[in-house]
Write a protein that holds these residues in place. Structure first.
Motif, mmCIF file in Angstrom:
data_model
loop_
_atom_site.group_PDB
_atom_site.id
_atom_site.type_symbol
_atom_site.label_atom_id
_atom_site.label_comp_id
_atom_site.label_asym_id
_atom_site.label_seq_id
_atom_site.Cartn_x
_atom_site.Cartn_y
_atom_site.Cartn_z
ATOM 1 N N SER A 113 40.523 35.780 48.502
ATOM 2 C CA SER A 113 40.007 36.534 47.363
ATOM 3 C C SER A 113 38.564 36.149 47.096
ATOM 4 O O SER A 113 38.137 35.030 47.408
ATOM 5 C CB SER A 113 40.853 36.274 46.113
ATOM 6 N N ASP A 114 37.828 37.081 46.521
ATOM 7 C CA ASP A 114 36.446 36.854 46.126
ATOM 8 C C ASP A 114 36.403 36.702 44.611
ATOM 9 O O ASP A 114 36.763 37.633 43.888
ATOM 10 C CB ASP A 114 35.577 38.030 46.569
ATOM 11 N N PRO A 115 35.994 35.546 44.094
ATOM 12 C CA PRO A 115 35.973 35.350 42.632
ATOM 13 C C PRO A 115 35.125 36.380 41.904
ATOM 14 O O PRO A 115 35.379 36.694 40.740
ATOM 15 C CB PRO A 115 35.390 33.937 42.476
ATOM 16 N N GLU A 116 34.092 36.943 42.582
ATOM 17 C CA GLU A 116 33.225 37.906 41.924
ATOM 18 C C GLU A 116 33.914 39.250 41.681
ATOM 19 O O GLU A 116 33.463 40.046 40.862
ATOM 20 C CB GLU A 116 31.973 38.131 42.774
ATOM 21 N N LYS A 153 36.844 39.713 40.418
ATOM 22 C CA LYS A 153 37.654 39.693 39.204
ATOM 23 C C LYS A 153 36.824 40.184 38.025
ATOM 24 O O LYS A 153 35.710 39.721 37.816
ATOM 25 C CB LYS A 153 38.159 38.273 38.933
#
Length: 777
Positions: free
Chosen positions: A419-422, A424
């Motif tokens: 997953s890419d935190p950005e 979210k």
């Protein structure tokens, strides 16, 4: 031309992940603040919710029409085709390669059909998107495409899936022999072969191994007939950590299973590498336990694994993603990996024995395989869950830092399942349990094969070369297909020996039909041989008795009739079933912090099928007239089922009532309008679906009157919705009401809300029950 140009501009404003999801399903994932409006007829492809029609691709209609016009040749099972060839030699390598190329061609044609449907859906829905709903985000690096390029450069034979933009399955020509069970022998496994041989020399240890006891037992036809006709007998037992257990079995009563206070790893008959790696991997959970009596398991893991290791079916309905979710995941991953390593070790050992045999010797003692290779099927809701499972497998297989296992396609796997935190959405304040469930990559359309052999693990292995398959219900449904479709496959499910269904309650919020569809297609006789050596296939598989040997592990956060039906009607394990049946002493109503009178109104239904119609008539004839007065404004109607929501919405429109509505398909702009109208009192009623609350957890302000059309699926949703009333500005002067509709068929949900004692009294009484919660009880 202008229309298509406008659609392209809309698509350019989306992130890569949003484009991918839009191409696949024609809508964005409900986790984000953009939800597409969709009527009953239009939502046949929405995998997140229970749809009106069973899932069917556009091409399935074509294929079904073609099948109606053309006469189909009757398909004969592999058992009837090749029964006479039980003692023949395995298929030649050239024939295996032919089979692989045919399966790859069929995969390509299926992918082409899927891409056409995805293109049409994307063009149809893409132009209707609101650009202002979600801000532009920077596209992430396409690690999957880079990995794909590397694999093709290495000479990997691939079959593309345009809907995923990357390959779905491939055959690694370079390393295919390394992961093949047929061409490997036990001696080639460095280090462990001697230990396994020493264990096999001890007849006592060999016979006491639960794996051998379970798989080597030969059932008789009388026993199979008894299991399919006679009811199960049950007994009760209470364990220190799990609580009340129900043991049930059709065959003669087995010895009573007791919980062990301490467990010696050697007594569990774990595969040798797991004995040394498990304490290290599980150390994170043991540190939170004060003075653990068992240095390897937590109290919950010890009792769960004690049941798993006996190969009984297990239903545990007290899973919590926030507290014990990872603890349980580690326990069932240990069991699954232990089963696969033992099964593969048995095949490799027999390969060596057969190689040393004199040519021409006919021996029927080496039946150690199923009709297909996959042994374990793990059903999980999101890609994040699959990512964590694979990481646990890797940790369990790595004995130490010096002996790291070789994991192929690890980079591609991290790119697709990470997953890419950005991505979210920022500034979201949600409950802790919500954050735990929706952590990481929450895409719910995936499937991946895992092959484990000789200190190596191959991800993205073809299903017929895999030992473990990790998938979501939707990922299984799209490959199993529907009746009448030309491109469908479920032969790889024929010899599944361990089925693990994790977080089953979340599938109620997605599409439960996919789970039922999977259960109908598991452990069936395959239609093609797939290069199997019939002289090595167990007789239980040839007799079509695989379902009587399959162990099912079912984990859920709640007890629900639909989940119970899976365990009661689709589990046939001859070893019996174990279900945790603890009753809730205090319900979620005790967590309501506002002073609110609760009126529980009972409706009488003749049977379970008539409850839906009875509830609707009871609501419009007896409940709704009490709220039509203008003084009863700001009334929120909580509706768990989307079908009931559509029916109520149509009725409110027909009666020209002053209402607004929010469901899981409502766009963000529509949600904002509905919330504003309801808060200001411009709309008297607000229809509100449970799935919207599950995926969004928005605060609805202005509630003065609350109606639960049906008790919520999750009991804590009851207190959450009731506590929204404290957000009302003039709540001190307002007169609040709460009305709940229930029937005798809602016993489990009722007990979870009001507690078991109060629920028993309410079910015995046929009158309405008035409760007043002060915020202290």
């Amino acid at each position: 031309m202008g229309k298509r140009r406008g659609e392209r501009e809309v698509l350019r404003s989306l992130t890569k992940k949003q484009k991918k999801h839009l191409r696949e399903f024609g809508e964005e994932h409900p986790f984000y603040d953009k939800v597409f409006a969709c009527c009953l007829i239009e939502c046949y492809c929405c995998q997140h919710y229970t749809c009106v029609f069973p899932f069917q691709s556009e091409n399935s209609d074509k294929s079904s029409a073609e099948s109606d016009s053309e006469t189909e040749v009757e398909q004969v099972s592999v058992y009837h085709k090749l029964l006479a060839t039980l003692k023949t030699s395995p298929e030649s390598e050239s024939e295996e390669e032919e089979d692989e190329s045919e399966s790859e061609e069929s995969g390509e044609s299926e992918a082409e059909m899927d891409s056409e449907g995805s293109q049409e859906t994307g063009e149809a829905d893409g132009g209707e998107e609101d650009k202002n709903d979600v801000p532009e985000q920077k596209e992430a690096t396409d690690t999957a495409e880079q990995t794909l390029g590397q694999e093709q450069a290495d000479g990997a034979d691939t079959s593309c899936d345009p809907s995923h933009e990357v390959i779905e399955e491939f055959t690694d020509v370079k390393h295919e022999s390394e992961f093949s069970l047929e061409t490997n022998f036990m001696e080639e496994e460095s280090g462990d072969c001697n230990a396994d041989k020493r264990d096999s020399n001890s007849s006592q240890a060999f016979s006491e191994d639960p794996f051998k006891q379970h798989m080597d037992k030969e059932l008789e036809e009388k026993e199979v007939e008894k299991m399919s006709t006679l009811p199960k007998t049950s007994s009760q037992s209470k364990w220190p950590r799990l609580g009340q257990l129900t043991f049930s079995s059709t065959l003669e009563k087995h010895k009573t299973l007791k919980a062990d206070k301490e467990v010696d790893v050697k007594q569990l008959y774990l595969h040798k590498p797991l004995q040394s790696t498990w304490p290290k991997v599980n150390k994170q959970f043991l540190s939170s336990v004060n003075k653990p009596s068992d240095p390897t398991f937590t109290p919950l893991q010890r009792e769960l694994f004690c049941i798993m290791n006996t190969y009984r079916d297990l239903f545990y309905p007290e899973q919590n993603a926030l507290t014990n979710g990872e603890e349980i995941r580690h326990a069932y991953c240990l069991h699954a990996l232990n089963h696969v390593l033992k099964a593969n070790a048995q095949v490799l050992s027999n390969n060596a024995k057969r190689r040393d045999q004199k040519p021409g010797t006919a021996n029927d003692d080496y039946r150690d395989q199923g009709l297909t290779r996959p042994k374990v099927l793990m059903i999980v809701p999101f890609r994040e869950c699959a990512l964590r499972i694979v990481h646990i497998f890797i940790s369990l297989l790595e004995v130490n830092d010096k002996k790291k296992i070789d994991v192929s396609n690890k980079k591609r796997f991290k790119g697709e399942f990470g997953s890419d935190p950005e991505e979210k959405p920022p500034n979201l304040k949600r409950p802790e349990d919500y954050e735990a469930v929706f952590a990481g990559n929450i895409d719910d359309h995936f499937r991946i094969g895992v092959a484990i052999l000789q200190k190596s693990m191959r991800l993205y292995a073809p299903f017929y070369s895999s030992d473990i398959i990790i998938a979501s219900p939707l990922g299984m449904r799209t490959i199993i297909g529907a009746e009448g479709e030309k491109k469908r496959d479920f032969d790889f499910l024929s010899s599944v020996e361990v089925l693990i269904i994790d977080q089953a309650d979340i599938y109620l919020m997605q599409n439960w039909e996919h789970v039922l569809h999977l259960m109908k297609h598991i452990n069936l006789l395959p239609l093609d041989p797939h290069g199997v050596d019939f002289s090595r296939v167990r007789m239980l598989n040839l007799n079509n008795w695989s379902k009587y040997y399959r162990q099912t592990l079912l984990f859920s956060a709640l007890q629900d009739p639909q989940i119970n039906s899976i365990f009661n009607k689709h589990c046939f394990n001859y070893m019996g079933q174990v279900a945790v049946r603890n009753v809730p002493l205090s319900g979620s109503i005790s967590h309501v912090v506002v002073q609110l009178p609760h009126v529980f109104r009972r409706l009488e239904a003749e049977n379970l099928t008539s409850v839906i119609e009875t509830r609707f008539q009871f609501f419009i004839n007896k409940v709704l007239p009490e709220y039509r007065d203008a003084i009863m404004s700001h009334t929120l109607i909580y509706v768990p089922s989307y079908f009931d929501y559509v029916r109520l919405r149509n009725y409110f429109k027909k009666e020209d009532l002053n209402f607004t509505h929010i469901c899981e398909y409502t766009k963000k702009a529509g949600v904002c309008r509905a919330r504003r109208f309801f808060l200001k009192g411009e709309k008297q009623f607000l229809l509100f679906t449970e799935r919207f609350h599950f995926y969004k957890r928005y605060m609805i302000k202005g509630i003065r009157n609350l109606i639960f059309y049906e008790l919520p699926t999750y009991s804590h949703f009851y207190s959450e919705i009731c506590n929204m009333m404290k957000a009302t500005d003039n709540g001190v002067d307002a007169t609040w009401t709460c009305t709940v509709l229930y029937s005798k068929y809602d016993a489990q949900k009722l007990a979870a809300v009001v507690g078991i004692d109060r629920a028993a009294q309410m079910l015995q009484s046929k009158k309405d029950v008035h409760l007043f919660v002060t915020g202290e009880n």
